[in-house]
Design a protein around this motif. Sequence first.
Motif, PDB file in Angstrom:
ATOM      1  N   PRO A 139      -2.261  -0.146  -7.938  1.00 46.46           N
ATOM      2  CA  PRO A 139      -2.993  -0.995  -6.895  1.00 46.46           C
ATOM      3  C   PRO A 139      -4.563  -0.645  -7.007  1.00 46.46           C
ATOM      4  CG  PRO A 139      -1.091   0.123  -6.094  1.00 46.46           C
ATOM      5  CD  PRO A 139      -1.249   0.538  -7.203  1.00 46.46           C
ATOM      6  N   ASP A 140      -5.403  -1.705  -6.652  1.00 44.05           N
ATOM      7  CA  ASP A 140      -6.911  -1.801  -6.897  1.00 44.05           C
ATOM      8  C   ASP A 140      -7.492  -0.661  -6.039  1.00 44.05           C
ATOM      9  OD1 ASP A 140      -6.582  -4.194  -8.702  1.00 44.05           O
ATOM     10  OD2 ASP A 140      -7.016  -5.501  -6.790  1.00 44.05           O
ATOM     11  N   ALA A 141      -7.095  -0.491  -4.832  1.00 47.38           N
ATOM     12  CA  ALA A 141      -7.655   0.611  -4.156  1.00 47.38           C
ATOM     13  C   ALA A 141      -7.364   1.619  -4.859  1.00 47.38           C
ATOM     14  CB  ALA A 141      -7.233   0.783  -2.887  1.00 47.38           C
ATOM     15  N   VAL A 142      -6.214   2.291  -5.265  1.00 44.47           N
ATOM     16  CA  VAL A 142      -6.036   3.529  -6.064  1.00 44.47           C
ATOM     17  C   VAL A 142      -6.730   3.687  -7.364  1.00 44.47           C
ATOM     18  CG1 VAL A 142      -4.165   4.872  -6.990  1.00 44.47           C
ATOM     19  CG2 VAL A 142      -3.779   3.649  -4.871  1.00 44.47           C
ATOM     20  N   GLN A 171      -9.487   2.086  -8.160  1.00 43.65           N
ATOM     21  CA  GLN A 171     -11.054   2.435  -7.796  1.00 43.65           C
ATOM     22  C   GLN A 171     -11.112   3.908  -7.614  1.00 43.65           C
ATOM     23  OE1 GLN A 171     -13.202  -0.506  -8.081  1.00 43.65           O
ATOM     24  NE2 GLN A 171     -14.595   1.317  -8.160  1.00 43.65           N
ATOM     25  N   ARG A 172     -10.355   4.318  -6.583  1.00 43.62           N
ATOM     26  CA  ARG A 172     -10.664   5.958  -6.525  1.00 43.62           C
ATOM     27  C   ARG A 172     -10.573   6.802  -7.623  1.00 43.62           C
ATOM     28  NH1 ARG A 172      -7.220   4.787  -2.103  1.00 43.62           N
ATOM     29  NH2 ARG A 172      -5.501   5.832  -3.062  1.00 43.62           N
ATOM     30  N   VAL A 213       0.651  -1.235   0.073  1.00 46.48           N
ATOM     31  CA  VAL A 213      -0.074   0.116   0.069  1.00 46.48           C
ATOM     32  C   VAL A 213       0.824   1.135  -0.088  1.00 46.48           C
ATOM     33  CG1 VAL A 213      -1.771   1.114   1.200  1.00 46.48           C
ATOM     34  CG2 VAL A 213      -1.896  -1.285   1.072  1.00 46.48           C
ATOM     35  N   ASP A 220     -13.751   6.072  -9.687  1.00 45.24           N
ATOM     36  CA  ASP A 220     -15.051   6.630  -8.931  1.00 45.24           C
ATOM     37  C   ASP A 220     -15.106   8.243  -9.155  1.00 45.24           C
ATOM     38  OD1 ASP A 220     -15.838   3.860  -8.185  1.00 45.24           O
ATOM     39  OD2 ASP A 220     -15.139   4.012  -6.144  1.00 45.24           O
TER      40      ASP A 220
END
Length: 82
Positions: free
Chosen positions: A47-50, A52-53, A9, A56
């Motif tokens: 990274p998936d979390a980044v 997604q932001r 992360v 979105d």
Amino acid sequence: MNDSFAGGVRERRSDPVLGALVDVAIAYRDNLGVGVAAAFMRETRVPDAVAQRVLDRTAYQRTQVPRRRLPRPEGSPSGGFS
């Protein structure tokens, strides 16, 4: 492929490579669509979390204006010629 930036992360502000990839992905999202941005981020292993932001629309491109530097304390070397 060099995966050094893809693991773990990481904060966008502390990782200039990831930050540049996110800025490109945001430009792709805004100009070419979410699908192109998603494909770019998959290929570059953002990274998936980044990702997604970005998809979105909660991530925005950072300003190109450099951060304001704090003044040097009095008596500190200026690095200039004397």
